[in-house]
Design a protein around this motif. Structure first.
Motif, PDB file in Angstrom:
ATOM      1  N   UNK A 190       7.930   8.243 -11.431  1.00  0.00           N
ATOM      2  CA  UNK A 190       7.377   6.945 -11.801  1.00  0.00           C
ATOM      3  C   UNK A 190       8.349   5.838 -11.408  1.00  0.00           C
ATOM      4  N   UNK A 191       9.629   6.126 -11.645  1.00  0.00           N
ATOM      5  CA  UNK A 191      10.672   5.168 -11.285  1.00  0.00           C
ATOM      6  C   UNK A 191      10.679   4.945  -9.775  1.00  0.00           C
ATOM      7  N   UNK A 192      10.600   6.057  -9.011  1.00  0.00           N
ATOM      8  CA  UNK A 192      10.650   5.965  -7.545  1.00  0.00           C
ATOM      9  C   UNK A 192       9.460   5.176  -7.007  1.00  0.00           C
ATOM     10  N   UNK A 193       8.237   5.577  -7.412  1.00  0.00           N
ATOM     11  CA  UNK A 193       7.068   4.956  -6.775  1.00  0.00           C
ATOM     12  C   UNK A 193       6.902   3.506  -7.200  1.00  0.00           C
ATOM     13  N   UNK A 194       7.498   3.096  -8.337  1.00  0.00           N
ATOM     14  CA  UNK A 194       7.313   1.700  -8.725  1.00  0.00           C
ATOM     15  C   UNK A 194       8.498   0.815  -8.336  1.00  0.00           C
ATOM     16  N   UNK A 199       8.407   2.607  -0.222  1.00  0.00           N
ATOM     17  CA  UNK A 199       7.127   3.118  -0.714  1.00  0.00           C
ATOM     18  C   UNK A 199       6.219   1.959  -1.115  1.00  0.00           C
ATOM     19  N   UNK A 200       6.787   0.961  -1.788  1.00  0.00           N
ATOM     20  CA  UNK A 200       5.995  -0.208  -2.193  1.00  0.00           C
ATOM     21  C   UNK A 200       5.426  -0.918  -0.970  1.00  0.00           C
ATOM     22  N   UNK A 201       6.264  -1.003   0.079  1.00  0.00           N
ATOM     23  CA  UNK A 201       5.821  -1.677   1.292  1.00  0.00           C
ATOM     24  C   UNK A 201       4.625  -0.994   1.936  1.00  0.00           C
ATOM     25  N   UNK A 202       4.573   0.331   1.801  1.00  0.00           N
ATOM     26  CA  UNK A 202       3.458   1.060   2.393  1.00  0.00           C
ATOM     27  C   UNK A 202       2.217   1.074   1.500  1.00  0.00           C
ATOM     28  N   UNK A 203       2.381   0.824   0.204  1.00  0.00           N
ATOM     29  CA  UNK A 203       1.241   1.013  -0.702  1.00  0.00           C
ATOM     30  C   UNK A 203       0.720  -0.280  -1.322  1.00  0.00           C
ATOM     31  N   UNK A 204       1.614  -1.265  -1.537  1.00  0.00           N
ATOM     32  CA  UNK A 204       1.161  -2.469  -2.230  1.00  0.00           C
ATOM     33  C   UNK A 204       0.175  -3.255  -1.370  1.00  0.00           C
ATOM     34  N   UNK A 257      -3.377   1.103  -3.097  1.00  0.00           N
ATOM     35  CA  UNK A 257      -2.797   2.448  -3.053  1.00  0.00           C
ATOM     36  C   UNK A 257      -1.733   2.637  -4.118  1.00  0.00           C
ATOM     37  N   UNK A 258      -1.002   1.570  -4.418  1.00  0.00           N
ATOM     38  CA  UNK A 258       0.035   1.659  -5.431  1.00  0.00           C
ATOM     39  C   UNK A 258      -0.584   1.996  -6.787  1.00  0.00           C
ATOM     40  N   UNK A 259      -1.710   1.338  -7.102  1.00  0.00           N
ATOM     41  CA  UNK A 259      -2.371   1.602  -8.376  1.00  0.00           C
ATOM     42  C   UNK A 259      -2.868   3.042  -8.441  1.00  0.00           C
ATOM     43  N   UNK A 260      -3.383   3.547  -7.304  1.00  0.00           N
ATOM     44  CA  UNK A 260      -3.856   4.939  -7.281  1.00  0.00           C
ATOM     45  C   UNK A 260      -2.707   5.905  -7.512  1.00  0.00           C
ATOM     46  N   UNK A 265       0.437   9.399 -11.423  1.00  0.00           N
ATOM     47  CA  UNK A 265       1.725   9.763 -12.020  1.00  0.00           C
ATOM     48  C   UNK A 265       1.648   9.611 -13.546  1.00  0.00           C
ATOM     49  N   UNK A 266       0.974   8.555 -14.019  1.00  0.00           N
ATOM     50  CA  UNK A 266       0.875   8.366 -15.470  1.00  0.00           C
ATOM     51  C   UNK A 266      -0.010   9.432 -16.112  1.00  0.00           C
ATOM     52  N   UNK A 267      -0.975   9.938 -15.351  1.00  0.00           N
ATOM     53  CA  UNK A 267      -1.803  11.020 -15.892  1.00  0.00           C
ATOM     54  C   UNK A 267      -0.987  12.294 -16.104  1.00  0.00           C
TER      55      UNK A 267
END
Lengths: 394, 149
Positions: A190-194, A199-204, A257-260, A265-267
């Protein structure tokens, strides 16, 4: 394919069915204008096997093992949906302990599926370190599933009328130990993906889908929940153990994509919480009851929340030992439209992540196949194309 | 005699290179993707087949070994043959899973032609539904052993 290429500077990029990105066969055609995708189509059907028809030739118990192989990732979900439907038709209720164990295996499977997806998504984004990390940690949950059911994939935990594997004390303590490890790892992910800039650049803001769009297209599962749709069969129409152990739905408002990624991850945390609760309050008693060979006449719709969304089975019995008709609707087929809708306007390089973003499952999607014949001279027959292709490279 | 010696040397070199660094390509011709995730698991840290020099990569034109999963469906038959034909000689085929051997659970369904060997020649069969990653590694090692002889 419907929209024909108009301008000269547009180009169709065919991808698949054999491609390095995804491990399953699917064919995509992206119409690009320079780098930007202006149209996208998908052609499925390579993994169509004819399972629905095959169920009609097999008796109820054999059919359950066949539908378990609709998809190797959510195999327990398919078998559970089938078993729940058949039990409803036969007026049999599995004992509470069996229902709780069904939930337990289902949630372990959700953890395995979401971790698998996180790895694949990271891989598509060129973040192979995260891919290797998640897959290493995923082996923990595979070990737990193997210990509980006897197989790593296609567990066959269900029988008609209950389950066939019981949770003993040593297994329960191993699962709890595994959950502690996985929770710690999930916090790291969770820490990494947020926070990771790459990663943020590719998903946000990639593939953003509003709530209205999601409703109109019919997005389900984590893909819909990432756009703020609060839909989860586990909560809306509880089945098996979810009646006694309610869940909290995880939603995000971003729709990209970030939200997905965040939803999935939260699930993981929610699944871990649920598994702990179930193991704490596991109902005592039998794990299966007797199921009649012949199932009374009737029809039933059985719904279950798979890791990818809602699985729906329509099951009809004519009173014999074989089903009259089984219709399977899997979540991936609903979510394909979201990719095709959100792909337009993005760069071609974003396509692998967008495709993987819905957690596609081709073997699930290929429930039906429609062959469109085109008599246009632009289209060659397979045989002619193969001859041409082999000659070209010789 | 000298020509013979050179040929033996080159053959030996080829075999050495081929058995120490086979490049594999994976195609799913209609599997439930249980075998596919186990193949992927063999590439990841716990099993890590790359330490044996085996690399999974994308193009059939670079591949020595075709790893097939699943029964052959009528839709993907042509693709499978095409991929096989695109691979350069010598090429080897590993069929992973019960379905790839005989059609497995799907045998007899209307869109299923049977196992991989109905369509293309197969060198190694790995049974299991799905086979464990250890079994997949063992199967590939068996293939490499036969190549050394």
């Amino acid at each position: 394919m419907e929209e024909q290429v108009q301008a000269k500077n547009k180009f169709v990029v065919p991808i698949g069915p054999q491609h390095p990105a995804l491990k399953e066969p699917g064919h995509f055609e992206f119409t690009v204008d320079g780098e930007i995708v202006v149209g996208a189509t998908v052609r499925l059907g390579y993994a169509h096997r004819g399972i629905e028809k095959g169920c009609e030739d097999r008796n109820w118990a054999q059919g359950m093992y066949l539908v378990e192989r609709v998809c190797g990732i959510c195999s327990h979900i398919h078998a559970m949906t089938f078993a729940l439907g058949a039990e409803k038709l036969a007026n049999v209720t599995a004992p509470p302990r069996a229902q709780a164990i069904r939930l337990l295996v289902g949630e372990l499977e959700r953890i395995h599926s979401h971790m698998l997806w996180l790895g694949v998504q990271a891989h598509e984004g060129g973040f192979d370190t995260l891919f290797m990390y998640t897959w290493r940690d995923r082996e923990t949950v595979m070990d737990l599933l193997e210990m509980l059911t006897g197989n790593r994939v296609n567990y066959s935990a269900n029988v008609l009328g209950g389950v066939k594997c019981d949770v003993t004390d040593p297994i329960a303590s191993e699962i709890l130990k595994g959950m502690d490890f996985l929770e710690q790892r999930a916090r790291y992910y969770l820490d990494i993906v947020s926070t990771d800039e790459t990663f943020l650049g590719r998903t946000r803001d990639v593939g953003t889908m509003t709530k209205e769009q999601a409703l109109r297209i019919g997005a389900i599962g984590p893909t819909g929940r990432a756009s703020g749709l609060e839909r989860d069969v586990r909560l809306n129409a509880p089945y098996a153990g979810y009646v006694d152990f309610p869940i909290k739905v995880v939603t995000e408002q971003g729709g990209d994509l970030l939200a997905r990624t965040l939803v999935r991850v939260k699930e993981l945390f929610e699944s871990i919480r649920l598994i702990r609760e179930v193991l704490d309050k596991l109902p005592p008693g039998e794990i299966s009851v007797r199921m009649p060979r012949r199932v009374p006449e009737g029809a039933v719709v059985s719904r279950v929340e798979a890791p990818r969304g809602e699985v729906l089975y329509y099951m009809k019995s004519a009173g014999s030992d074989k089903p009259e008709r089984i219709k399977i609707r899997t979540p991936s087929i609903c979510n394909w439209a979201t990719v095709m809708a959100t792909a337009v306007g993005h760069k071609l390089a974003d396509m692998p992540m967008l495709l993987a973003g819905i957690d596609p499952c081709f073997s699930c999607s290929d429930r039906s196949v429609k062959i469109v014949r085109r008599d246009d001279e632009q289209y060659m027959t397979w045989e002619a194309l193969r001859q041409y292709g082999n000659g070209f490279y010789r | 005699m000298e020509g013979n010696f050179e040929r033996t040397l080159i053959d030996g070199l080829n075999t050495w290179a081929r058995t120490n660094s086979p490049w594999a390509i994976h195609y799913n011709s209609g599997s439930c993707n249980g075998c596919d995730i186990e193949i992927l698991a063999t590439l990841t840290p716990r099993y890590d087949i790359e330490r044996l020099g085996i690399k999974l990569q994308g193009s059939p034109r670079h591949a020595d070994v075709l790893i097939c999963t699943g029964p052959v469906s009528r839709q993907s038959r042509d693709r499978l043959v095409r991929i096989y034909e695109q691979m350069p000689d010598p090429k080897f085929v590993v069929a992973v899973g019960s379905c790839a051997i005989s059609g497995g659970a799907f045998r007899g369904l209307y869109n299923i032609m049977g196992g991989i060997d109905e369509v293309i020649p197969v060198n190694v069969f790995i049974p299991g539904c799905p086979p464990r990653p250890e079994a997949i590694i063992y199967g590939v090692v068996q293939l490499l052993e036969t190549l050394k002889k």
